[in-house]
Design a protein around this motif. Structure first.
Motif, short mmCIF file in Angstrom:
data_model
loop_
_atom_site.label_atom_id
_atom_site.label_comp_id
_atom_site.label_asym_id
_atom_site.label_seq_id
_atom_site.Cartn_x
_atom_site.Cartn_y
_atom_site.Cartn_z
N MET A 115 0.81 -1.21 0.00
CA MET A 115 0.00 0.00 0.00
C MET A 115 0.85 1.27 0.00
O MET A 115 0.53 2.24 -0.70
CB MET A 115 -0.94 0.02 1.20
N LEU A 116 1.94 1.28 0.78
CA LEU A 116 2.75 2.49 0.83
C LEU A 116 3.49 2.74 -0.47
O LEU A 116 3.58 3.88 -0.93
CB LEU A 116 3.75 2.39 1.99
N ARG A 117 3.99 1.70 -1.07
CA ARG A 117 4.87 1.87 -2.22
C ARG A 117 4.13 1.90 -3.55
O ARG A 117 4.46 2.68 -4.45
CB ARG A 117 5.91 0.75 -2.22
N GLU A 118 3.09 1.05 -3.70
CA GLU A 118 2.49 0.88 -5.02
C GLU A 118 0.98 1.12 -5.05
O GLU A 118 0.50 2.02 -5.74
CB GLU A 118 2.78 -0.54 -5.53
N LEU A 119 0.24 0.31 -4.32
CA LEU A 119 -1.20 0.23 -4.57
C LEU A 119 -1.95 1.50 -4.17
O LEU A 119 -2.94 1.85 -4.81
CB LEU A 119 -1.78 -0.97 -3.84
N GLY A 120 -1.51 2.19 -3.13
CA GLY A 120 -2.21 3.40 -2.72
C GLY A 120 -2.21 4.46 -3.80
O GLY A 120 -3.26 4.98 -4.21
N VAL A 121 -1.03 4.77 -4.31
CA VAL A 121 -0.93 5.80 -5.35
C VAL A 121 -1.45 5.27 -6.69
O VAL A 121 -2.02 6.03 -7.48
CB VAL A 121 0.53 6.29 -5.47
N MET A 122 -1.29 3.96 -6.94
CA MET A 122 -1.79 3.40 -8.20
C MET A 122 -3.31 3.46 -8.27
O MET A 122 -3.88 3.84 -9.30
CB MET A 122 -1.31 1.96 -8.35
N MET A 123 -3.99 3.09 -7.21
CA MET A 123 -5.45 3.16 -7.20
C MET A 123 -5.92 4.61 -7.37
O MET A 123 -6.90 4.88 -8.06
CB MET A 123 -5.99 2.58 -5.90
N THR A 124 -5.19 5.53 -6.74
CA THR A 124 -5.55 6.95 -6.88
C THR A 124 -5.43 7.38 -8.33
O THR A 124 -6.33 8.04 -8.88
CB THR A 124 -4.64 7.81 -6.00
N GLY A 125 -4.34 7.03 -8.99
CA GLY A 125 -4.14 7.42 -10.38
C GLY A 125 -5.18 6.82 -11.31
O GLY A 125 -5.70 7.50 -12.21
N ILE A 126 -5.53 5.56 -11.09
CA ILE A 126 -6.50 4.91 -11.97
C ILE A 126 -7.90 5.50 -11.77
O ILE A 126 -8.64 5.73 -12.74
CB ILE A 126 -6.50 3.39 -11.73
N VAL A 127 -8.26 5.78 -10.53
CA VAL A 127 -9.58 6.39 -10.28
C VAL A 127 -9.64 7.78 -10.90
O VAL A 127 -10.65 8.17 -11.52
CB VAL A 127 -9.86 6.45 -8.77
N LEU A 128 -8.57 8.55 -10.77
CA LEU A 128 -8.55 9.88 -11.38
C LEU A 128 -8.59 9.79 -12.91
O LEU A 128 -9.20 10.63 -13.57
CB LEU A 128 -7.30 10.64 -10.93
N ALA A 129 -7.93 8.77 -13.46
CA ALA A 129 -7.96 8.60 -14.92
C ALA A 129 -9.37 8.30 -15.41
O ALA A 129 -9.76 8.74 -16.51
CB ALA A 129 -7.00 7.48 -15.34
N VAL B 58 8.58 -1.70 8.36
CA VAL B 58 8.42 -1.07 7.04
C VAL B 58 9.07 0.30 7.09
O VAL B 58 8.58 1.19 7.80
CB VAL B 58 6.93 -0.95 6.66
N PRO B 59 10.16 0.51 6.37
CA PRO B 59 10.87 1.80 6.43
C PRO B 59 9.98 2.94 5.94
O PRO B 59 9.11 2.76 5.08
CB PRO B 59 12.08 1.60 5.51
N LEU B 60 10.24 4.11 6.46
CA LEU B 60 9.45 5.28 6.07
C LEU B 60 9.70 5.68 4.62
O LEU B 60 8.84 6.30 3.99
CB LEU B 60 9.78 6.46 7.01
N ASP B 61 10.88 5.31 4.09
CA ASP B 61 11.16 5.71 2.71
C ASP B 61 10.21 5.04 1.72
O ASP B 61 10.03 5.52 0.59
CB ASP B 61 12.61 5.40 2.34
N GLN B 62 9.55 3.94 2.10
CA GLN B 62 8.56 3.33 1.23
C GLN B 62 7.36 4.26 1.03
O GLN B 62 6.77 4.30 -0.04
CB GLN B 62 8.09 1.99 1.81
N PHE B 63 7.03 5.00 2.08
CA PHE B 63 5.94 5.98 1.97
C PHE B 63 6.32 7.09 0.99
O PHE B 63 5.52 7.48 0.15
CB PHE B 63 5.64 6.55 3.35
N TRP B 64 7.56 7.59 1.09
CA TRP B 64 7.98 8.67 0.20
C TRP B 64 8.15 8.19 -1.23
O TRP B 64 7.96 8.96 -2.17
CB TRP B 64 9.27 9.30 0.71
N VAL B 65 8.50 6.91 -1.41
CA VAL B 65 8.55 6.36 -2.77
C VAL B 65 7.17 6.44 -3.42
O VAL B 65 7.03 6.84 -4.58
CB VAL B 65 9.06 4.90 -2.74
N GLY B 66 6.14 6.06 -2.67
CA GLY B 66 4.80 6.15 -3.23
C GLY B 66 4.35 7.57 -3.45
O GLY B 66 3.78 7.90 -4.50
N MET B 67 4.63 8.44 -2.48
CA MET B 67 4.19 9.83 -2.61
C MET B 67 4.91 10.56 -3.75
O MET B 67 4.36 11.50 -4.34
CB MET B 67 4.44 10.57 -1.30
#
Length: 374
Positions: A208-222, A306-315
């Motif tokens: 969720m932090l690295r991929e799916l959170g931002v990916m779902m956001t992008g697809i819904v916006l698309a 889970v390192p915090l940098d995974q959150f920044w990778v997604g953001m």
């Protein structure tokens, strides 16, 4: 008693020739009376046209007569009888009438496949060139307005933030929550055989932090915002509002494109953050209900492993996704023609291009961060 102006015909057939006698007025107002009967005529011999009883004649009547003569015989017809313009008018119509159906190119085969492949490749190159040109113009316009903030249309930006950001937040949170639940269920099913259900926490965190959170956001916006932007701008172009805007000295890039670009770049990270938190909440729910993992233990293990940098990778992906969605939507909206069919086609193209671009860009990000060791 029959009207003397009604068009009539008689077909006299013999072994040597066929005589078509026409009488009455053959004009656009009357010719439909005999049109259906004329289509049923058949003959293979040479044809002679007798126009002795012909009254008024215009191009519509001349066309019907010429079509009938072609239907009766392939050879040119002889015209007999006294009429002031029948021969001349029928001859002119015959000269400009093409009764042969255009030959359709044969489909299939290696040559046709290579032709379609080449045409598709050239269309892709043309589309890429136009997209790069629009990207450059958009970047120049946006940076110019950012450097002169008093020229920005803050009302438009805030309106887009509400429409594309605040209004989209519930559906993104809802979908991300269930995606988090699905990932947790899949992880639990797989890891249970290994006796490692506790690692569902790390799975949810990284996914969720690295991929799916931002990916779902992008697809819904698309699917949601992208189509909305394209339809709005396309409708304005169909109504010639863009022409009126330019007449008033306003630039569509400044008024329509730049506010949407800036609003999406700001709103997408916020939406991605909400989607990520909702996805983790879905994982917490599954861990609590199905795996007996206390929410406090779940969050403590998530923070520890889970390192915090995974959150920044997604953001870091979120502003890029927002920019791409707005860029494609505005470009396709400006390319809408004057028909409703064009509006529907461009809206569909816009959504497909946006989803495709988001997935490709996400893959490029994954390769980049893998090479960087993040």
């Amino acid at each position: 008693m029959a009207n003397p102006n009604t068009p009539e015909f008689a077909l006299e057939t013999s072994d040597e020739q066929t005589v078509l006698r026409v009488s009455g007025d053959w004009t656009v107002r009357t010719v439909q009376i005999v049109d259906e009967d004329l289509r049923a005529l058949e003959s293979g011999a040479g044809v002679t046209l007798d126009v002795s009883g012909l009254g008024q004649l215009d191009t519509a009547g001349a066309f019907v007569i010429d079509r009938t003569l072609r239907q009766l015989s392939d050879a040119p017809a002889d015209i007999v009888g006294d009429h002031r313009n029948a021969e001349n008018l029928i001859g002119q119509v015959h000269a400009v009438t093409d009764v042969d159906e255009p030959k359709r190119p044969a489909h299939g085969g290696l040559v046709d496949m290579l032709e379609r492949t080449g045409r598709g490749f050239m269309n892709m190159l043309s589309e890429s060139r136009d997209m790069l040109a629009f990207l450059g113009e958009t970047l120049v316009t946006t940076f110019r307005l950012v450097l002169t903030p008093w020229k920005l249309r803050w009302t438009s930006i805030v309106s887009v933030l509400e429409e594309a950001g605040l209004d989209a937040m519930p559906i993104i949170a809802f979908l991300s929550f269930f995606v988090g639940m699905v990932v947790a269920f899949i992880g639990a099913t797989t890891l249970r055989d290994l006796g490692s259900e506790i690692f569902v926490v790390e799975l949810i965190g990284f996914a969720m932090l690295r991929e799916l959170g931002v990916m779902m956001t992008g697809i819904v916006l698309a699917g949601r915002t992208n189509s909305s932007f394209t339809a709005q701008i396309g409708t304005m172009k169909m109504r010639q509002e863009l022409d009126a805007m330019q007449t008033l000295g306003l630039k569509p890039m400044d008024v329509l494109v730049a506010p949407r670009i800036l609003a999406m770049v700001v709103a997408t990270p916020v939406l991605a953050f909400v989607g990520t938190i909702a996805g983790i909440a879905g994982g917490v729910m599954v861990g609590w209900m199905a795996l007996d993992i206390n929410p406090a233990l779940f969050l403590d293990r998530l923070q520890s492993n889970v390192p915090l940098d995974q959150f920044w990778v997604g953001m870091s992906k979120a502003p890029v996704f927002g920019f791409v969605v707005a860029l494609i939507a505005c470009r396709q909206g400006l390319n809408v023609g004057g028909s409703v069919q064009s509006l529907g086609s461009k809206t569909t193209t816009s959504v497909v291009q946006a989803i495709f671009s988001i997935i490709v860009i996400d893959a490029l990000f994954a390769i980049f961060y893998m090479e960087m060791g993040i």
